[in-house]
Design a protein around this motif. Structure first.
Motif, PDB file in Angstrom:
ATOM      1  N   ASN A 199       0.839  -1.197   0.000  1.00 45.59           N
ATOM      2  CA  ASN A 199       0.000   0.000   0.000  1.00 45.59           C
ATOM      3  C   ASN A 199       0.876   1.250   0.000  1.00 45.59           C
ATOM      4  N   ALA A 200       0.575   2.160  -0.910  1.00 45.84           N
ATOM      5  CA  ALA A 200       1.294   3.441  -0.935  1.00 45.84           C
ATOM      6  C   ALA A 200       0.387   4.474  -1.597  1.00 45.84           C
ATOM      7  N   TYR A 201       0.052   5.495  -0.819  1.00 47.68           N
ATOM      8  CA  TYR A 201      -0.833   6.549  -1.309  1.00 47.68           C
ATOM      9  C   TYR A 201      -0.192   7.905  -1.012  1.00 47.68           C
TER      10      TYR A 201
ATOM     11  N   GLY B 113       4.220   0.657   2.036  1.00 42.09           N
ATOM     12  CA  GLY B 113       4.150  -0.795   1.941  1.00 42.09           C
ATOM     13  C   GLY B 113       4.699  -1.395   0.666  1.00 42.09           C
ATOM     14  N   ILE B 114       5.488  -0.635  -0.055  1.00 45.63           N
ATOM     15  CA  ILE B 114       6.226  -1.154  -1.215  1.00 45.63           C
ATOM     16  C   ILE B 114       7.663  -0.628  -1.065  1.00 45.63           C
ATOM     17  N   PRO B 115       8.608  -1.163  -1.822  1.00 47.63           N
ATOM     18  CA  PRO B 115       9.982  -0.685  -1.648  1.00 47.63           C
ATOM     19  C   PRO B 115      10.089   0.837  -1.793  1.00 47.63           C
ATOM     20  N   ALA B 116      10.927   1.425  -0.950  1.00 46.32           N
ATOM     21  CA  ALA B 116      11.065   2.883  -0.933  1.00 46.32           C
ATOM     22  C   ALA B 116      11.392   3.438  -2.319  1.00 46.32           C
TER      23      ALA B 116
ATOM     24  N   LYS C  20      10.444   2.462  -5.168  1.00 44.94           N
ATOM     25  CA  LYS C  20       9.229   2.573  -5.979  1.00 44.94           C
ATOM     26  C   LYS C  20       8.384   3.758  -5.539  1.00 44.94           C
ATOM     27  N   ILE C  21       8.330   3.991  -4.225  1.00 44.91           N
ATOM     28  CA  ILE C  21       7.552   5.124  -3.718  1.00 44.91           C
ATOM     29  C   ILE C  21       8.200   6.425  -4.207  1.00 44.91           C
ATOM     30  N   LEU C  22       9.522   6.491  -4.084  1.00 39.93           N
ATOM     31  CA  LEU C  22      10.237   7.714  -4.444  1.00 39.93           C
ATOM     32  C   LEU C  22      10.139   7.988  -5.945  1.00 39.93           C
ATOM     33  N   SER C  23      10.229   6.947  -6.752  1.00 36.64           N
ATOM     34  CA  SER C  23      10.136   7.191  -8.198  1.00 36.64           C
ATOM     35  C   SER C  23       8.685   7.439  -8.613  1.00 36.64           C
ATOM     36  N   GLY C  24       7.756   6.710  -7.996  1.00 32.88           N
ATOM     37  CA  GLY C  24       6.348   6.875  -8.360  1.00 32.88           C
ATOM     38  C   GLY C  24       5.802   8.247  -7.998  1.00 32.88           C
ATOM     39  N   PHE C  25       6.279   8.800  -6.890  1.00 30.08           N
ATOM     40  CA  PHE C  25       5.797  10.108  -6.439  1.00 30.08           C
ATOM     41  C   PHE C  25       6.853  11.194  -6.647  1.00 30.08           C
ATOM     42  N   LEU C  26       7.781  10.950  -7.565  1.00 29.61           N
ATOM     43  CA  LEU C  26       8.912  11.858  -7.775  1.00 29.61           C
ATOM     44  C   LEU C  26       8.542  13.349  -7.857  1.00 29.61           C
ATOM     45  N   PRO C  27       7.543  13.702  -8.664  1.00 27.04           N
ATOM     46  CA  PRO C  27       7.233  15.142  -8.773  1.00 27.04           C
ATOM     47  C   PRO C  27       6.738  15.756  -7.461  1.00 27.04           C
ATOM     48  N   LEU C  28       6.260  14.902  -6.548  1.00 26.12           N
ATOM     49  CA  LEU C  28       5.696  15.417  -5.293  1.00 26.12           C
ATOM     50  C   LEU C  28       6.747  15.580  -4.204  1.00 26.12           C
ATOM     51  N   LEU C  29       7.897  14.896  -4.363  1.00 27.60           N
ATOM     52  CA  LEU C  29       8.857  14.763  -3.253  1.00 27.60           C
ATOM     53  C   LEU C  29       9.273  16.075  -2.591  1.00 27.60           C
ATOM     54  N   PRO C  30       9.518  17.142  -3.364  1.00 28.00           N
ATOM     55  CA  PRO C  30       9.945  18.376  -2.694  1.00 28.00           C
ATOM     56  C   PRO C  30       8.916  18.919  -1.700  1.00 28.00           C
TER      57      PRO C  30
END
Ligand SMILES: [Zn+2]
Ligand SMILES: [Zn+2]
Length: 236
Positions: A14-16, A30-33, A35-45
């Motif tokens: 799970n990752a939202y 709940g998935i490898p970090a 994947k979370i970091l790349s999937g939400f890349l534009p949001l990270l800042p």
């Protein structure tokens, strides 16, 4: 308006993310970090932190990785006790049910949930920027609280009883799994009841989470909840 995004939902992870235009909260890791970091890349800042509901791997596997990449984690003390490998202790922020706290442009209120985990919780989240209230409740067989003025509901809809019984009858899952499921997860019949007992008049969207691979039917769940709530529904 709060925007809701999903990278993964269900027992495999799970990752939202929720975004109010000012800051972003990650919900579950709940998935490898990676994947979370790349999937939400534009949001990270704009990420203010990651809220975790409990220690099961499908909610926390990526937590240590997020912490080492500079993301603050929020969870109960019992949940943190069950997550290993966090080598940046200062990234851990302990939360308690009933004690609200400010995080970025959000106010977060953890509340107790009922699950076979150490100290599970859900989150009631208010955005000062969007002036909207969001409920995040997953991995719980019961939601004791009632809520008012919700705008967005993100809730588990793991199984439906007839589909669960069918799975058992056909041998897809062993009968012995049933008691655990009924005492740990939220099913369609409970989501319906939750909608009936809570004031849904201000809700603008419902997201159904954590569907079971064997005992669910995304189309049926969407239809049924849409019918009962009279609101648009998205199944993740
Ligand atoms: Zn889960
Ligand atoms: Zn769980």
């Amino acid at each position: 308006m709060i925007e809701v995004k999903c990278l993964a939902s269900g027992s495999t992870g799970n990752a939202y993310a929720i975004d109010d235009g000012e800051s972003v909260l990650l919900l579950e890791a709940g998935i490898p970090a990676k994947k979370i970091l790349s999937g939400f890349l534009p949001l990270l800042p704009r990420v203010a932190g990651c809220l975790i509901t409990h220690e099961h791997g499908d909610h926390s596997d990526g937590a240590a990785g997020l912490a080492s990449r500079g993301i603050d984690l929020y969870a109960t003390v019992g949940t943190f006790a069950g997550i290993s490998g966090i080598d940046r202790p200062y990234r851990k922020h302990v939360v308690r049910a009933g004690e609200q706290f400010r995080l970025g442009s959000w106010m977060v209120l953890p509340f107790e949930t009922k699950h076979d985990a150490a100290e599970p919780c859900g989150y009631l989240i208010y955005s000062y920027t969007a002036r909207e209230k969001l409920l995040f409740a997953t991995d719980t067989y019961y939601i004791p609280n009632s809520f008012n003025g919700l705008n967005i509901v993100m809730v588990e809809c793991n199984y439906s009883l007839p589909l669960l019984n069918e799975s058992i009858a056909s041998g897809r899952i062993p009968e012995s799994m049933k008691p655990r499921l009924l005492r740990s997860h939220f099913g369609l019949e409970y989501v319906k009841n939750f909608i009936l007992v809570n004031n849904m008049s201000t809700v603008r969207h419902i997201y159904l989470l954590h569907l079971s691979g064997n005992n669910s039917d995304a189309r049926l769940f969407k239809q049924e909840i849409q019918r009962v709530a009279g609101k648009p529904v998205t199944v993740f």
